[in-house]
Design an enzyme around this catalytic site. Structure first.
Site, PDB file in Angstrom:
ATOM      1  CG  ASN A   1      -6.940   9.572   9.147  1.00 23.66           C
ATOM      2  OD1 ASN A   1      -5.976   8.595   9.429  1.00 23.66           O
ATOM      3  ND2 ASN A   1      -8.401   9.644   9.718  1.00 23.66           N
TER       4      ASN A   1
ATOM      5  NE  ARG B   1      -4.138   0.222   2.200  1.00 30.62           N
ATOM      6  CZ  ARG B   1      -4.698   0.392   3.168  1.00 30.62           C
ATOM      7  NH1 ARG B   1      -5.084  -0.277   4.354  1.00 30.62           N
ATOM      8  NH2 ARG B   1      -6.050   1.880   2.836  1.00 30.62           N
TER       9      ARG B   1
ATOM     10  CD  GLN C   1     -11.712   1.461   7.281  1.00 28.58           C
ATOM     11  OE1 GLN C   1     -13.043   1.828   6.890  1.00 28.58           O
ATOM     12  NE2 GLN C   1     -11.003   1.594   6.262  1.00 28.58           N
TER      13      GLN C   1
ATOM     14  CG  ASP D   1      -3.523   6.009   7.058  1.00 29.39           C
ATOM     15  OD1 ASP D   1      -4.152   7.184   7.048  1.00 29.39           O
ATOM     16  OD2 ASP D   1      -3.186   5.024   6.929  1.00 29.39           O
TER      17      ASP D   1
HETATM   18  O1  MRU Z   1      -7.076   2.457   4.941  1.00 26.55           O
HETATM   19  P1  MRU Z   1      -7.288   2.044   5.873  1.00 26.55           P
HETATM   20  O2  MRU Z   1      -8.662   0.934   6.783  1.00 26.55           O
HETATM   21  O3  MRU Z   1      -5.548   0.696   6.500  1.00 26.55           O
HETATM   22  O4  MRU Z   1      -6.749   3.776   7.217  1.00 26.55           O
HETATM   23  C1  MRU Z   1      -6.133   3.553   8.343  1.00 26.55           C
HETATM   24  C2  MRU Z   1      -7.338   5.002   8.736  1.00 26.55           C
HETATM   25  O5  MRU Z   1      -6.722   6.576   7.858  1.00 26.55           O
HETATM   26  C3  MRU Z   1      -7.047   5.594  10.049  1.00 26.55           C
HETATM   27  O6  MRU Z   1      -7.404   6.574  10.177  1.00 26.55           O
HETATM   28  C4  MRU Z   1      -5.964   5.258  10.837  1.00 26.55           C
HETATM   29  O7  MRU Z   1      -6.240   6.528  11.419  1.00 26.55           O
HETATM   30  C5  MRU Z   1      -4.630   5.380  10.711  1.00 26.55           C
HETATM   31  S1  MRU Z   1      -3.888   4.435  11.705  1.00 26.55           S
HETATM   32  C6  MRU Z   1      -3.773   4.135  13.153  1.00 26.55           C
END
Ligand code: MRU
Length: 322
Positions: free
Chosen positions: A227, A78, A176, A217
């Site tokens: 994020n 990713r 999520q 992220d």
């Molecule tokens: O695509 P994801 O579910 O991996 O993304 C995660 C996020 O964006 C979350 O908001 C998270 O806060 C970041 S990791 C704790």
């Protein structure tokens, strides 16, 4: 709860695709399966992705394989979460220095858990008794191996017997918030309600939200963050309504080599994630969909970063490293 761990030469993790209905464990036997787990969101959330990657490199180091080959494959799973690259580089450096790979990965995982607990201690000081909080996506134990980033201050505040309530954005398209954050808060006995993503502004405008806390992220050098898609508009609406907007993350999410948020690669995921919910088509036949997984919130909308080293304002971002 531990979301990712290693047993002998197997990497195990809670399979986040099946929650809250089923608690299933996914077992990765090699770097291809680690890459699959990250790409297909068996495991998700930046710190948990980082720990999974670290275990993946460790697993390769105890097999016949060159760990740098596994590292390069895992790295491409990713593009947005910085912890993935940080963890892979950290593991390759540790192995090059002669460290045992499994020990180094375990130490990395424990350091992430300890940082998340410290984020909770610092962040809980900002939460007053009776506060209504709002969060977006899942930045709880599942996303970080344990405690969480955005959810850790809420857990510590709850342990301190502060009465809190959490508005949980459902977080389309992968839900999520509705599936994972609500599950985690319920397990911790923290009162919460899931709201449609587009209801957050309504509650903020009515004075029903005292504080927003989200994870991230990647934090760019200028303090902008990436994020989960939809975070940006929550930050703008929070500012419009004078509500503090905090970003919780370990310092390892900070990427000093990415200058601004606009330089952060934003993952575009498969349109099917928008078109279908749990295998049921919800989009009119014939229409395509777009599916950016993240957006960028400029530093000017951020009240502070809650880290394991304390709380910093956007102007103090550099001080995180002192
Ligand atoms: O695509 P994801 O579910 O991996 O993304 C995660 C996020 O964006 C979350 O908001 C998270 O806060 C970041 S990791 C704790």
């Amino acid at each position: 709860m531990r979301a990712v761990w290693m047993e002998e030469d197997l990497v195990k993790m809670i399979d986040q695709r099946y929650l809250p209905e089923e608690l299933k464990i996914y077992t990765a036997k090699n770097h291809e399966q680690i890459r699959y787990a990250i790409k297909e969101m068996v495991v998700r959330g930046a710190p948990a992705i980082g720990v999974t990657a670290a275990y993946g490199v460790a697993q390769a180091s105890v097999s016949w394989m060159d760990p740098s080959h596994a590292a390069e494959n895992i790295r491409t799973a990713r593009p947005t979460a910085y912890d993935l690259f940080y963890a892979v580089d950290h593991m390759l450096k540790s192995i090059k220095e002669g460290r045992d790979g499994v020990e180094a990965a375990e130490e990395y995982a424990l350091s992430v858990i300890n940082k998340c607990r410290a984020i909770g201690e610092h962040g809980a000081k900002l939460i007053e008794d009776g506060f209504n909080l709002l969060t977006h996506c899942n930045a709880g134990a599942l996303a970080t191996v344990d405690y969480g980033t955005a959810l850790s201050p809420m857990r510590v505040a709850n342990e301190q017997d502060k009465r809190i309530f959490v508005y949980v954005d459902e977080t389309r398209p992968r839900l999520q918030g509705a599936k994972l954050t609500a599950w985690e808060l319920h397990n911790e006995d923290i009162p919460n309600a899931v709201i449609a993503d587009n209801a957050a502004g309504h509650y903020m405008q009515r004075g029903d939200v005292d504080m927003v806390i989200v994870g991230t992220d990647r934090i760019a050098a200028n303090g902008d963050i990436a994020n989960k898609i939809g975070t940006y508009e929550k930050a703008v609406v929070a500012r419009e309504n004078g509500i503090p907007f905090y970003v919780a993350a370990p310092v390892t999410t900070f990427d000093p080599n990415t200058k601004t948020g606009m330089d952060i690669p934003i993952e575009e995921r498969d349109q099917e994630e928008v078109i279908y919910i749990d295998e049921k088509r919800v989009v009119s036949p014939g229409s395509d969909a777009r599916n950016p997984a993240f957006d960028v919130t400029p530093a000017r909308y951020i009240t502070g970063y809650i880290t394991e080293k304390g709380v910093f304002t956007p102007k103090e971002v550099d001080r995180m490293f002192l």
